[in-house]
Design an enzyme around this catalytic site. Structure first.
Site, PDB file in Angstrom:
ATOM      1  CG  HIS A  77      -1.675   1.138   1.176  1.00  0.00           C
ATOM      2  ND1 HIS A  77      -3.067   1.190   0.751  1.00  0.00           N
ATOM      3  CD2 HIS A  77      -1.586   2.664   1.665  1.00  0.00           C
ATOM      4  CE1 HIS A  77      -3.524   2.499   0.938  1.00  0.00           C
ATOM      5  NE2 HIS A  77      -2.680   3.372   1.559  1.00  0.00           N
TER       6      HIS A  77
ATOM      7  CG  ASP B 255     -12.054   3.709   5.261  1.00  0.00           C
ATOM      8  OD1 ASP B 255     -11.477   4.416   5.851  1.00  0.00           O
ATOM      9  OD2 ASP B 255     -11.760   3.611   3.844  1.00  0.00           O
TER      10      ASP B 255
ATOM     11  NE  ARG C 279     -10.637  10.208   9.032  1.00  0.00           N
ATOM     12  CZ  ARG C 279      -9.845   9.554   8.419  1.00  0.00           C
ATOM     13  NH1 ARG C 279     -10.042   8.337   7.792  1.00  0.00           N
ATOM     14  NH2 ARG C 279      -8.608   9.767   8.485  1.00  0.00           N
TER      15      ARG C 279
ATOM     16  CB  SER D 150      -8.794   4.952   7.040  1.00  0.00           C
ATOM     17  OG  SER D 150      -9.178   5.147   5.732  1.00  0.00           O
TER      18      SER D 150
ATOM     19  CE  LYS E 224      -8.738   2.559   2.861  1.00  0.00           C
ATOM     20  NZ  LYS E 224      -9.148   3.473   2.645  1.00  0.00           N
TER      21      LYS E 224
HETATM   22  N1  URA Z   1      -5.863   7.135   2.936  1.00  0.00           N
HETATM   23  C1  URA Z   1      -6.745   6.351   3.345  1.00  0.00           C
HETATM   24  O1  URA Z   1      -7.260   5.276   2.752  1.00  0.00           O
HETATM   25  N2  URA Z   1      -7.181   6.712   4.395  1.00  0.00           N
HETATM   26  C2  URA Z   1      -7.012   7.934   5.237  1.00  0.00           C
HETATM   27  O2  URA Z   1      -7.690   8.088   6.250  1.00  0.00           O
HETATM   28  C3  URA Z   1      -5.998   8.680   4.760  1.00  0.00           C
HETATM   29  C4  URA Z   1      -5.521   8.558   3.529  1.00  0.00           C
END
Ligand code: URA
Length: 433
Positions: free
Chosen positions: A82, A161, A168, A183, A187
């Site tokens: 990621h 999320d 947010r 977050s 994932k």
């Molecule tokens: N990328 C994400 O997936 N979540 C966040 O909170 C910030 C960046």
């Protein structure tokens, strides 16, 4: 339990229990807790923070809020990466086939770009025919057959999320370490891989502007991932300047092919070798130096390029583009930006160059914007290069002549010159293993 009491407890700096966090995530995902109470709790978390135990619970609850992928049939071989997002970051297109060619199972769900940063799914969609959406059955059977499948995020993965991130975004609570950590890691957990390498970017083009903030975020994500039973490594990499020479979707696919052909051995190649080696070290359980030798060999022998061919073909992509990149979309207009000075190039600000590429059509200013797959920028000079007045600094690629003036202005504001050659910035600041 009442949401009011959960908000009050966090507002007063106390630690929330598992039951309280799970009550919040379940209730908010089902629509039983209203946005105004969820935003009050996010703001309380923003100011009061969360303990490690709270962040682990929040991450697990969010990961379980929707579908999760069961990859247990692949044992310990699954490897995911990621990136926290950057400009010219096409590392997935290179790293995924390298790792799969060495026996890893790379089952990736990638995102789209927004603002100055690009997304892997947009880059893959620049390949004619490539399908970024596969059924779960197709996804798993392709992964079994060739060890690699890369798609966009599916409908019901981490719905908590999706809702929380949108909230947010409009309540000034994105920039909270426990909220970012949960977050991203929720994932990754839902996507099922056992081994995860995080490319945490810092600098002008990144979410985290300083190495200090990037390190705190990386430490947190590693701890939380391990707390949830995954093997996690974080690599902190520079995003003050764009990664590689090409920014824009088809242009980045083209550059990735060049790297896999062994034709480009620059910073982009170095970052990809580093990330791939960390992934291979995790799933093969071997020292990183040994993994690095395998990775270099996979590129030099053409094994990684062959794996890319198998992968793109399996997902419907036109594999002729690997041998002949004229099969990729290309822009009718290529406009050079010429240097108005002699000297050394000292800065190519990644955020501004990303914005310039977005103006040309390579990215989205808002979620609804359409992308031009051929649009983008090809850099001709990098910090440290000597430049003569009248030499091309870059070429702007677009199909819309009206965009060139604004894109050029933003590009020019991104570059700085000096009389002295600037010191080379380290590409990798730290690795957390
Ligand atoms: N990328 C994400 O997936 N979540 C966040 O909170 C910030 C960046």
């Amino acid at each position: 339990m009442r949401m009011y009491d959960v908000i009050e407890k966090k507002r007063d700096g106390k630690e929330l229990t598992k039951e309280e966090i799970s009550f919040f995530i379940e209730g908010y995902t089902k629509g039983e807790i209203p946005d105004y109470q969820a935003s009050a709790l996010c703001m309380a978390i923003y100011f009061r923070g969360m303990t490690e135990a709270e962040t682990v619970t929040l991450t697990e609850c969010m990961a379980k809020s929707g579908d999760t992928l069961d990859l247990s049939m692949f044992g310990e071989l699954t490897a995911d990466k990621h990136s926290t997002g950057g400009v010219g970051d096409k590392t997935t297109l290179i790293v995924a086939p390298v790792v799969a060619s060495l026996g890893g199972v790379v089952t990736k769900m990638s995102g789209r770009g927004l603002g100055h940063t690009g997304g892997t799914v947009d880059k893959l969609e620049a390949i004619p025919g490539y399908r970024t959406s596969l059924s779960e059955e197709e996804f798993i059977s392709q992964s079994k057959r060739i060890g690699i499948a890369v798609i966009g995020q599916t409908g019901n993965l981490t719905p908590a999320d999706k809702k929380l991130y949108a909230l947010r975004d409009v309540t000034a609570t994105v920039n909270s370490i426990p909220l970012i950590t949960s977050s991203i890691m929720s994932k990754k957990l839902a996507a099922g891989s056992k081994n995860i390498v995080l490319d945490v970017k810092y600098g002008s083009g990144a979410f985290m502007k300083t190495t200090e903030d990037a390190e705190i975020l990386a430490d947190n994500m590693v701890k939380i991932g391990r707390g949830c039973g995954r093997n996690v490594t974080a690599v902190l990499t520079d995003m003050n300047v764009p990664l590689g020479n090409n920014i824009g979707n088809a242009l980045e696919v083209k550059e990735s092919i060049q790297v896999l052909k062994g034709e480009q051995k620059d910073e982009l190649y170095d970052v990809c070798v580093e990330l791939s080696s960390e992934m291979v070290a995790l799933f093969k359980k071997i020292p990183v130096d040994d993994a690095k030798k395998l990775v270099v060999e996979a590129i030099d022998s053409g094994a990684a390029l062959n794996k890319m061919r198998e992968w793109l073909g399996a997902q419907g992509g036109d594999v002729r583009c690997i041998d002949d990149t004229s099969y990729l979309p290309s822009a009718p207009l290529m406009y050079p930006v010429l240097s108005d000075k002699d000297g050394y190039l000292t800065e190519t600000n990644a955020e501004l160059i990303g914005t310039s590429a977005m103006i040309l059509g390579a990215g989205r200013a808002s979620k609804e914007d359409k992308i031009d797959p051929a649009a983008g920028i090809v850099l001709c000079k990098k910090p440290g290069d000597k430049v003569k007045k009248g030499e091309a600094l870059c070429y702007l690629h677009t199909s819309d002549v009206s965009k060139i003036k604004d894109a050029e202005d933003v590009f020019r504001s991104a570059v700085k010159f000096g009389d002295e050659k600037p010191e080379k910035r380290p590409l990798i600041y730290k690795i957390i293993r």
